[in-house]
Design a protein around this motif. Structure first.
Motif, short mmCIF file in Angstrom:
data_model
loop_
_atom_site.label_atom_id
_atom_site.label_comp_id
_atom_site.label_asym_id
_atom_site.label_seq_id
_atom_site.Cartn_x
_atom_site.Cartn_y
_atom_site.Cartn_z
N VAL A 79 -2.59 48.69 -33.80
CA VAL A 79 -1.96 47.68 -32.96
C VAL A 79 -1.91 48.18 -31.52
CG1 VAL A 79 0.23 46.47 -32.49
CG2 VAL A 79 -0.54 46.76 -34.83
N VAL A 80 -2.11 47.26 -30.59
CA VAL A 80 -1.92 47.54 -29.17
C VAL A 80 -0.80 46.62 -28.70
CG1 VAL A 80 -2.92 47.39 -26.87
CG2 VAL A 80 -4.32 48.21 -28.77
N ALA A 81 0.28 47.21 -28.21
CA ALA A 81 1.34 46.42 -27.59
C ALA A 81 1.00 46.29 -26.11
CB ALA A 81 2.70 47.10 -27.78
N ALA A 82 0.80 45.07 -25.66
CA ALA A 82 0.44 44.79 -24.27
C ALA A 82 1.66 44.24 -23.55
CB ALA A 82 -0.71 43.79 -24.21
N THR A 83 1.97 44.81 -22.38
CA THR A 83 3.16 44.42 -21.63
C THR A 83 2.77 43.99 -20.22
OG1 THR A 83 4.47 46.01 -22.89
CG2 THR A 83 5.45 45.16 -20.85
N ALA A 84 3.37 42.88 -19.79
CA ALA A 84 3.12 42.33 -18.46
C ALA A 84 4.20 42.78 -17.48
CB ALA A 84 3.10 40.80 -18.54
N LEU A 85 3.95 42.54 -16.20
CA LEU A 85 4.90 42.91 -15.16
C LEU A 85 6.26 42.25 -15.34
CD1 LEU A 85 2.52 42.83 -12.07
CD2 LEU A 85 3.57 44.85 -13.10
N TYR A 88 7.02 40.57 -20.47
CA TYR A 88 6.48 39.89 -21.65
C TYR A 88 5.65 40.92 -22.41
CZ TYR A 88 3.60 36.96 -24.64
OH TYR A 88 2.96 36.40 -25.73
N SER A 89 5.82 40.97 -23.72
CA SER A 89 5.08 41.93 -24.53
C SER A 89 4.67 41.27 -25.84
CB SER A 89 5.96 43.16 -24.82
OG SER A 89 5.22 44.15 -25.48
N VAL A 90 3.47 41.62 -26.28
CA VAL A 90 2.97 41.09 -27.54
C VAL A 90 2.13 42.18 -28.21
CG1 VAL A 90 0.88 40.07 -26.54
CG2 VAL A 90 1.82 39.11 -28.64
N TYR A 147 0.17 45.42 -17.29
CA TYR A 147 0.30 46.71 -16.63
C TYR A 147 0.47 47.87 -17.60
CZ TYR A 147 5.29 47.68 -17.23
OH TYR A 147 6.52 47.98 -17.77
N ARG A 148 0.76 47.58 -18.89
CA ARG A 148 0.93 48.69 -19.82
C ARG A 148 0.41 48.32 -21.21
NH1 ARG A 148 6.47 49.75 -19.98
NH2 ARG A 148 6.68 48.62 -21.93
N LEU A 149 -0.23 49.32 -21.83
CA LEU A 149 -0.67 49.22 -23.22
C LEU A 149 -0.05 50.36 -23.99
CD1 LEU A 149 -4.48 48.59 -22.61
CD2 LEU A 149 -2.76 46.86 -23.20
N ASP A 150 0.41 50.10 -25.20
CA ASP A 150 0.94 51.14 -26.08
C ASP A 150 0.14 51.07 -27.38
OD1 ASP A 150 2.42 53.11 -27.32
OD2 ASP A 150 4.25 51.93 -27.47
N ILE A 151 -0.58 52.15 -27.68
CA ILE A 151 -1.43 52.19 -28.86
C ILE A 151 -0.61 52.73 -30.02
CG2 ILE A 151 -3.63 53.00 -29.81
CD1 ILE A 151 -3.80 51.45 -27.07
#
Length: 152
Positions: A79-85, A88-90, A147-151
């Protein structure tokens, strides 16, 4: 591509993307990679023409494939958690990036994406190429102002 455990070059410009988590290659300590615009521009470029649910008509996006970024990082996870400025995260299944040519767009219709126009980075799916991508579950994965990804 760097070998596993290799260090990436440090950004020299403003950091526009941070990646954390289960990655083998970084530049900001264990499990951390930071990218400036020039570093991301060095990834192979990919163009995608598709409609979106937030714009009118077909748009032309250019950027890099998410799977190329993950390969560069030696990412391991499901899973990659993608976060916006705007925080918002999904969570996006890594399998999406193998199945579809998902890009992280830096331009739309030949113009650099700015913060005021869904930039500087926007996760874009090839929704017009696959009927299954025209489902709201996938629309939530189009993270603009990324702006951010969490693997994980």
């Amino acid at each position: 591509m760097p070998s596993a455990g290799a260090s990436l070059a440090a950004p020299t410009g403003a950091v526009i993307l941070e990646v954390e988590g289960n990655i083998a290659n970084g530049n900001g300590g264990t499990g951390i990679a930071r990218f400036d615009e020039a570093m991301l521009a060095a990834l192979p470029s990919h163009t995608l023409e598709t409609s979106t649910v937030v714009t009118d008509g077909t748009q032309v996006f250019e950027g890099f494939l998410m799977r190329d970024l993950l390969a560069l990082l030696g990412a391991r996870g499901s899973v990659v958690a993608a976060t916006a400025l705007n925080d918002y995260s999904v969570e996006i299944p890594v399998s999406d990036f193998a199945r579809f040519d998902v890009i992280v767009a830096t331009t739309r219709n030949g113009k650099r994406l700015e913060k005021s126009g869904k930039g500087p980075l926007w996760i874009v799916y090839p929704r017009d190429d696959h009927e299954e991508l025209q489902d709201i579950r996938y629309d939530y994965r189009w993270v603009w102002q990324l702006y951010r990804l969490d693997i994980k």
